[in-house]
Design a protein around this motif. Structure first.
Motif, PDB file in Angstrom:
ATOM      1  N   SER A 115     -27.711  70.602  32.063  1.00 44.03           N
ATOM      2  CA  SER A 115     -26.548  71.439  32.323  1.00 44.03           C
ATOM      3  C   SER A 115     -25.305  71.019  31.537  1.00 44.03           C
ATOM      4  CB  SER A 115     -26.224  71.444  33.823  1.00 44.03           C
ATOM      5  OG  SER A 115     -25.973  70.123  34.280  1.00 44.03           O
ATOM      6  N   ASP A 116     -25.316  69.797  30.978  1.00 42.36           N
ATOM      7  CA  ASP A 116     -24.179  69.343  30.167  1.00 42.36           C
ATOM      8  C   ASP A 116     -24.266  69.837  28.730  1.00 42.36           C
ATOM      9  OD1 ASP A 116     -26.483  67.741  29.915  1.00 42.36           O
ATOM     10  OD2 ASP A 116     -25.317  66.078  29.084  1.00 42.36           O
ATOM     11  N   LEU A 117     -25.386  70.500  28.389  1.00 47.67           N
ATOM     12  CA  LEU A 117     -25.563  71.061  27.053  1.00 47.67           C
ATOM     13  C   LEU A 117     -25.584  72.587  27.126  1.00 47.67           C
ATOM     14  CD1 LEU A 117     -28.424  68.742  25.714  1.00 47.67           C
ATOM     15  CD2 LEU A 117     -25.961  68.479  25.358  1.00 47.67           C
ATOM     16  N   VAL A 118     -25.287  73.217  26.002  1.00 47.76           N
ATOM     17  CA  VAL A 118     -25.350  74.677  25.913  1.00 47.76           C
ATOM     18  C   VAL A 118     -26.552  75.050  25.059  1.00 47.76           C
ATOM     19  CG1 VAL A 118     -24.183  76.774  25.141  1.00 47.76           C
ATOM     20  CG2 VAL A 118     -22.857  74.898  26.129  1.00 47.76           C
ATOM     21  N   VAL A 138     -30.827  76.483  19.840  1.00 50.86           N
ATOM     22  CA  VAL A 138     -29.874  75.504  19.312  1.00 50.86           C
ATOM     23  C   VAL A 138     -29.173  74.867  20.497  1.00 50.86           C
ATOM     24  CG1 VAL A 138     -27.765  75.185  17.949  1.00 50.86           C
ATOM     25  CG2 VAL A 138     -29.542  76.778  17.169  1.00 50.86           C
ATOM     26  N   LEU A 139     -29.137  73.551  20.535  1.00 54.83           N
ATOM     27  CA  LEU A 139     -28.472  72.822  21.617  1.00 54.83           C
ATOM     28  C   LEU A 139     -27.200  72.170  21.089  1.00 54.83           C
ATOM     29  CD1 LEU A 139     -31.401  71.008  23.485  1.00 54.83           C
ATOM     30  CD2 LEU A 139     -30.373  73.234  23.973  1.00 54.83           C
ATOM     31  N   VAL A 140     -26.106  72.409  21.809  1.00 55.81           N
ATOM     32  CA  VAL A 140     -24.814  71.818  21.437  1.00 55.81           C
ATOM     33  C   VAL A 140     -24.121  71.319  22.701  1.00 55.81           C
ATOM     34  CG1 VAL A 140     -24.534  73.326  19.429  1.00 55.81           C
ATOM     35  CG2 VAL A 140     -23.601  74.032  21.643  1.00 55.81           C
ATOM     36  N   PRO A 141     -23.174  70.392  22.565  1.00 53.33           N
ATOM     37  CA  PRO A 141     -22.389  69.977  23.734  1.00 53.33           C
ATOM     38  C   PRO A 141     -21.495  71.121  24.198  1.00 53.33           C
ATOM     39  CG  PRO A 141     -22.215  68.378  21.932  1.00 53.33           C
ATOM     40  CD  PRO A 141     -22.848  69.609  21.368  1.00 53.33           C
ATOM     41  N   LYS A 142     -21.121  71.107  25.437  1.00 53.19           N
ATOM     42  CA  LYS A 142     -20.209  72.123  25.944  1.00 53.19           C
ATOM     43  C   LYS A 142     -18.898  72.087  25.153  1.00 53.19           C
ATOM     44  CE  LYS A 142     -21.762  72.888  30.664  1.00 53.19           C
ATOM     45  NZ  LYS A 142     -21.409  72.867  32.104  1.00 53.19           N
ATOM     46  N   GLY A 143     -18.376  73.275  24.832  1.00 50.28           N
ATOM     47  CA  GLY A 143     -17.132  73.369  24.086  1.00 50.28           C
ATOM     48  C   GLY A 143     -17.316  73.323  22.583  1.00 50.28           C
ATOM     49  N   HIS A 144     -18.534  73.174  22.113  1.00 51.00           N
ATOM     50  CA  HIS A 144     -18.785  73.119  20.671  1.00 51.00           C
ATOM     51  C   HIS A 144     -18.463  74.482  20.037  1.00 51.00           C
ATOM     52  CE1 HIS A 144     -20.995  72.771  16.853  1.00 51.00           C
ATOM     53  NE2 HIS A 144     -20.951  71.459  17.039  1.00 51.00           N
ATOM     54  N   PRO A 145     -17.924  74.492  18.802  1.00 45.48           N
ATOM     55  CA  PRO A 145     -17.579  75.768  18.147  1.00 45.48           C
ATOM     56  C   PRO A 145     -18.733  76.759  18.069  1.00 45.48           C
ATOM     57  CG  PRO A 145     -16.623  73.937  16.933  1.00 45.48           C
ATOM     58  CD  PRO A 145     -17.474  73.329  18.004  1.00 45.48           C
ATOM     59  N   VAL A 164     -27.704  64.483  20.758  1.00 46.33           N
ATOM     60  CA  VAL A 164     -26.727  65.574  20.852  1.00 46.33           C
ATOM     61  C   VAL A 164     -25.614  65.168  21.821  1.00 46.33           C
ATOM     62  CG1 VAL A 164     -26.337  67.966  21.580  1.00 46.33           C
ATOM     63  CG2 VAL A 164     -28.407  67.370  20.312  1.00 46.33           C
ATOM     64  N   ARG A 165     -26.008  64.593  22.948  1.00 45.34           N
ATOM     65  CA  ARG A 165     -25.021  64.130  23.934  1.00 45.34           C
ATOM     66  C   ARG A 165     -24.118  63.042  23.358  1.00 45.34           C
ATOM     67  NH1 ARG A 165     -29.797  64.848  27.415  1.00 45.34           N
ATOM     68  NH2 ARG A 165     -29.327  66.542  28.872  1.00 45.34           N
ATOM     69  N   ALA A 166     -24.678  62.252  22.422  1.00 48.08           N
ATOM     70  CA  ALA A 166     -23.900  61.176  21.810  1.00 48.08           C
ATOM     71  C   ALA A 166     -22.955  61.693  20.728  1.00 48.08           C
ATOM     72  CB  ALA A 166     -24.833  60.127  21.226  1.00 48.08           C
ATOM     73  N   GLY A 167     -23.036  63.005  20.431  1.00 43.00           N
ATOM     74  CA  GLY A 167     -22.111  63.596  19.475  1.00 43.00           C
ATOM     75  C   GLY A 167     -22.525  63.485  18.019  1.00 43.00           C
ATOM     76  N   LEU A 168     -23.830  63.219  17.751  1.00 46.36           N
ATOM     77  CA  LEU A 168     -24.265  63.060  16.363  1.00 46.36           C
ATOM     78  C   LEU A 168     -24.440  64.380  15.626  1.00 46.36           C
ATOM     79  CD1 LEU A 168     -24.820  60.114  17.342  1.00 46.36           C
ATOM     80  CD2 LEU A 168     -26.783  60.135  15.778  1.00 46.36           C
ATOM     81  N   GLY A 169     -24.590  65.475  16.373  1.00 44.74           N
ATOM     82  CA  GLY A 169     -24.777  66.754  15.715  1.00 44.74           C
ATOM     83  C   GLY A 169     -25.324  67.792  16.674  1.00 44.74           C
ATOM     84  N   VAL A 170     -25.845  68.896  16.100  1.00 47.73           N
ATOM     85  CA  VAL A 170     -26.447  69.959  16.902  1.00 47.73           C
ATOM     86  C   VAL A 170     -27.963  69.901  16.705  1.00 47.73           C
ATOM     87  CG1 VAL A 170     -24.382  71.347  16.650  1.00 47.73           C
ATOM     88  CG2 VAL A 170     -26.295  71.736  15.105  1.00 47.73           C
ATOM     89  N   ALA A 171     -28.698  70.397  17.669  1.00 44.59           N
ATOM     90  CA  ALA A 171     -30.159  70.274  17.633  1.00 44.59           C
ATOM     91  C   ALA A 171     -30.832  71.635  17.597  1.00 44.59           C
ATOM     92  CB  ALA A 171     -30.656  69.494  18.839  1.00 44.59           C
ATOM     93  N   VAL A 172     -31.980  71.679  16.921  1.00 45.92           N
ATOM     94  CA  VAL A 172     -32.862  72.837  16.989  1.00 45.92           C
ATOM     95  C   VAL A 172     -34.165  72.341  17.598  1.00 45.92           C
ATOM     96  CG1 VAL A 172     -34.066  74.642  15.716  1.00 45.92           C
ATOM     97  CG2 VAL A 172     -31.820  73.871  14.948  1.00 45.92           C
ATOM     98  N   VAL A 173     -34.468  72.831  18.812  1.00 46.05           N
ATOM     99  CA  VAL A 173     -35.654  72.363  19.531  1.00 46.05           C
ATOM    100  C   VAL A 173     -36.346  73.547  20.194  1.00 46.05           C
ATOM    101  CG1 VAL A 173     -34.693  70.068  19.979  1.00 46.05           C
ATOM    102  CG2 VAL A 173     -34.340  71.899  21.652  1.00 46.05           C
ATOM    103  N   SER A 174     -37.485  73.280  20.779  1.00 43.14           N
ATOM    104  CA  SER A 174     -38.208  74.305  21.528  1.00 43.14           C
ATOM    105  C   SER A 174     -37.429  74.709  22.775  1.00 43.14           C
ATOM    106  CB  SER A 174     -39.581  73.758  21.937  1.00 43.14           C
ATOM    107  OG  SER A 174     -40.118  74.493  23.004  1.00 43.14           O
ATOM    108  N   ASN A 175     -37.499  75.997  23.121  1.00 44.45           N
ATOM    109  CA  ASN A 175     -36.868  76.443  24.363  1.00 44.45           C
ATOM    110  C   ASN A 175     -37.519  75.805  25.581  1.00 44.45           C
ATOM    111  OD1 ASN A 175     -39.253  78.071  23.915  1.00 44.45           O
ATOM    112  ND2 ASN A 175     -38.536  79.467  25.508  1.00 44.45           N
TER     113      ASN A 175
END
Length: 327
Positions: A257-260, A170-177, A237-248
């Motif tokens: 590095s700007d994503l978690v 799961v990919l989220v922006p830094k600081g995401h809950p 994801v970087r644009a703030g539209l949501g969280v992503a489920v992608v391949s590792n």
């Protein structure tokens, strides 16, 4: 009956019964194609295609049987030509591969780099698409191999070679809950707008394993955006539209590095990447080497043994006790 006539009916079937498109692909004239099809039907004393005026409308039941055998014959002819080229120029030729964007972008570059260093005179062609599109490409002889990452319906005319496994993140922006949780659940994910690969569509290869995970839990995720390209998904994801489920495979510690990246092996089954080959194909020497470079456990001996097995079920059973690498 002429081999040329078999090529004509095969190409017409591949071009949605459009004789003009088939003639263009065959570098010949539309009247010539129509005439040869008629001559073949007259010789066989059966209709391969039904017609409405001058237009072909569908393939007849008998025509489907004829086309199946025509495809096998043309594949054998192609194999004979490959045998000749293998003896005359064993290190020269072409290799065509169909796969998804994720494999083409993140996994295959190193494999292809090593292969080209070993075979500089082999030209590689790559086609990208959905699972159904790339599977169809190998069935219709447009490519030599297809590298798939979703389940497909078993087919007696195809050989499926398991190559490697990989997981989802799961990919989220830094600081995401979600990045603050000890463990992310499907219920958590279902509460956020979700960005992912093409999701749960009417794909002939079946429903995605990601979709099955939510369905099993009785959840309906909020899909706000889907795409084939993982780089596009990360951009949103970087644009703030949501969280992503992608391949590792699609996440880089340096470039992203700007994503978690949140590991979720407890939520989703791993992907299994498999190479699909036509059962009747003749594989040139460098093709075996490409396969082994992609998946070291798929030696020439293993590939030949699997291609000789009588059914898809026997292929699955063959690999039960073979360790498939995980990345």
């Amino acid at each position: 009956m002429k081999l040329q006539q078999l090529r004509y009916i095969w190409e017409v079937s591949r071009n949605d019964l459009n004789i003009s498109a088939a003639a263009l692909a065959l570098y010949t004239s539309q009247p010539g194609v129509s005439k040869q099809i008629r001559l073949l039907e007259d010789e066989l004393e059966l209709e391969i295609f039904t017609r409405n005026g001058k237009h072909l409308t569908k393939v007849t039941p008998a025509g489907k049987q004829v086309l199946k055998l025509a495809g096998e014959i043309l594949n054998k002819v192609d194999g004979i030509k490959k045998i000749s080229r293998d003896h005359k120029s064993p290190t020269q030729g072409t290799l065509s591969i169909a796969t998804t964007h994720t494999q083409a972008r993140y996994f295959l570059p190193d494999v292809i780099k090593d292969f080209i260093r070993r075979y500089p005179d082999v030209t590689l062609n790559m086609v990208q698409g959905s699972t159904s599109q790339i599977t169809q490409a190998v069935v219709e002889r447009d490519v030599d191999f297809t590298l798939i990452t979703e389940e497909m319906e078993p087919r007696n005319d195809l050989v499926v070679l398991p190559c490697y496994r990989y997981s989802r993140v799961v990919l989220v922006p830094k600081g995401h809950p979600l990045s603050q949780l000890a463990e992310v659940s499907l219920d958590h994910l279902a509460g956020y707008p979700l960005l992912t690969h093409v999701f749960n569509n009417a794909d002939a290869a079946g429903v995605t394993t990601l979709g099955k995970a939510f369905e099993k839990r009785g959840l309906k995720p909020k899909i706000v955006f889907s795409a084939v390209n993982a780089d596009v998904i990360k951009a949103y994801v970087r644009a703030g539209l949501g969280v992503a489920v992608v391949s590792n495979l699609a996440y880089s510690d340096d470039k992203d590095s700007d994503l978690v990246s949140i590991s979720v092996p407890h939520l989703f089954d791993s992907y299994l990447a498999s190479l699909v080959v036509r059962k009747s194909s003749y594989l040139r020497g460098y093709m075996y080497d490409f396969i082994e470079g992609l998946a070291p456990h798929l030696t020439r001996q293993v590939v030949d043994e699997v291609m000789s097995l009588p059914s898809p079920e026997a292929q699955v059973e063959y690999f039960i006790n073979i360790d498939i690498p995980t990345y």
